[in-house]
Design an enzyme around this catalytic site. Structure first.
Site, PDB file in Angstrom:
ATOM      1  N   HIS A 142      57.085  35.176 -46.050  1.00  0.00           N
ATOM      2  CA  HIS A 142      57.268  34.971 -47.484  1.00  0.00           C
ATOM      3  C   HIS A 142      56.134  34.147 -48.069  1.00  0.00           C
ATOM      4  O   HIS A 142      55.484  34.539 -49.021  1.00  0.00           O
ATOM      5  CB  HIS A 142      58.614  34.301 -47.778  1.00  0.00           C
ATOM      6  CG  HIS A 142      58.931  34.313 -49.232  1.00  0.00           C
ATOM      7  ND1 HIS A 142      58.429  33.369 -50.103  1.00  0.00           N
ATOM      8  CD2 HIS A 142      59.633  35.184 -49.980  1.00  0.00           C
ATOM      9  CE1 HIS A 142      58.830  33.665 -51.337  1.00  0.00           C
ATOM     10  NE2 HIS A 142      59.560  34.756 -51.290  1.00  0.00           N
ATOM     11  N   GLU A 173      53.580  35.358 -50.859  1.00  0.00           N
ATOM     12  CA  GLU A 173      53.435  34.392 -51.952  1.00  0.00           C
ATOM     13  C   GLU A 173      52.698  33.120 -51.534  1.00  0.00           C
ATOM     14  O   GLU A 173      52.727  32.130 -52.245  1.00  0.00           O
ATOM     15  CB  GLU A 173      54.830  34.018 -52.497  1.00  0.00           C
ATOM     16  CG  GLU A 173      55.523  35.189 -53.159  1.00  0.00           C
ATOM     17  CD  GLU A 173      56.904  34.854 -53.720  1.00  0.00           C
ATOM     18  OE1 GLU A 173      57.217  33.663 -53.872  1.00  0.00           O
ATOM     19  OE2 GLU A 173      57.655  35.799 -53.991  1.00  0.00           O
ATOM     20  N   HIS A 205      61.297  41.992 -50.759  1.00  0.00           N
ATOM     21  CA  HIS A 205      59.894  41.876 -50.356  1.00  0.00           C
ATOM     22  C   HIS A 205      59.531  42.917 -49.295  1.00  0.00           C
ATOM     23  O   HIS A 205      58.470  43.527 -49.358  1.00  0.00           O
ATOM     24  CB  HIS A 205      59.602  40.475 -49.821  1.00  0.00           C
ATOM     25  CG  HIS A 205      59.508  39.438 -50.906  1.00  0.00           C
ATOM     26  ND1 HIS A 205      58.691  39.575 -51.996  1.00  0.00           N
ATOM     27  CD2 HIS A 205      60.137  38.247 -51.061  1.00  0.00           C
ATOM     28  CE1 HIS A 205      58.813  38.511 -52.782  1.00  0.00           C
ATOM     29  NE2 HIS A 205      59.694  37.689 -52.239  1.00  0.00           N
TER      30      HIS A 205
HETATM   31 CO    CO Z   1      60.006  35.822 -53.047  1.00  0.00          CO
END
Ligand code: CO
Length: 255
Positions: A142, A173, A205
């Protein structure tokens, strides 16, 4: 003494992701048979959307309040979060506020909370996906701008030290991004890539940013590089090795 186990997660709206999360919840529940089991979600957006669908979804504070009112005395809280980021900071603060309401209130660690965890997770991933000649394994984490995001480059080192130079760790991210690992991937001359989520849950995602059909998905970007790409669309939660790592977290908390 009334005992409870609260499993606290970010939450997911994706059906595929629910199975990943429930596999971990079930493993934790089975590992603490004497404790009443409860779940909580840290994401307020996910709680609201689940409630709109008629699914019960409570925050950690709501669950702890309810347990205190129902007379529970010994409560342990196990997060399913991967690292000590903003969500875990929130969980810590909420748990601290309820310390005085219980005889004992314990908080477990996230999956990646130390050196041994990094080694164990790298070993588990390596065991699940052994080296395939000519193919790189690209893991989608992530990512976060929290300092705890250093676990991603740290995991990269753990793979290198375990002689898995075919594994690349990147994040959606945070750091490193896919663009930052591409030069290394090109330099090794791989013809194919296996994309897999370094995520507990293969939700939004994994389905869109990793394996989606938009030109900016990782799959499409790698294909545009001339690589052939296959995707795994199961979260780590579905893997028995990861369920075991969470059970070990629970054991450590309970001493
Ligand atoms: Co996210």
């Amino acid at each position: 003494m009334k005992q409870a186990l609260v499993c606290v997660s970010f939450g997911t709206l994706v059906e595929n992701g629910r199975a990943d999360l429930e596999a971990v919840e079930t493993a934790l529940r089975d590992a603490a048979p004497g404790r009443a089991f409860f779940r909580a979600y840290t994401s307020s957006i996910i709680r609201r959307r689940l409630q709109a669908r008629g699914v019960a979804a409570q925050s950690l504070a709501e669950v702890l309040e309810m347990l205190a009112q129902r007379g529970f005395e010994d409560v342990c809280v196990q997060p399913t979060h991967l690292l000590c980021g903003y969500e875990y900071d929130k969980i810590k603060a909420e748990t601290a506020e309820y310390q005085s309401r219980f005889a004992r209130l314990l908080l477990g660690e996230p999956l990646l909370a130390g050196t041994q965890d990094l080694q164990a997770v790298a070993q588990a991933v390596a065991g699940i996906w052994p080296r395939t000649p000519g193919e790189a394994l690209v893991l989608m984490g992530h990512g976060t701008d929290h300092f705890a995001g250093v676990v991603y480059p740290a995991l990269q080192s753990a793979f290198a030290l375990q002689d898995r130079d075919d594994v690349f760790v990147a994040t959606v991210e945070g750091w490193p991004s896919l663009a930052e690992i591409l030069p290394g991937l090109r330099a090794r001359g791989y013809k194919s890539v296996h994309l897999a989520p370094l995520l507990l849950v293969a939700g939004d995602h994994a389905c869109h940013d990793m394996a989606g059909d938009d030109p900016d998905s990782w799959k499409q970007q790698l294909q545009a590089e001339g690589l052939s790409v296959r995707c795994t669309l199961q979260g780590l939660g579905r893997q028995p090795r990861f369920q075991q790592l969470y059970r070990e977290k629970l054991d450590r908390m309970l001493g």
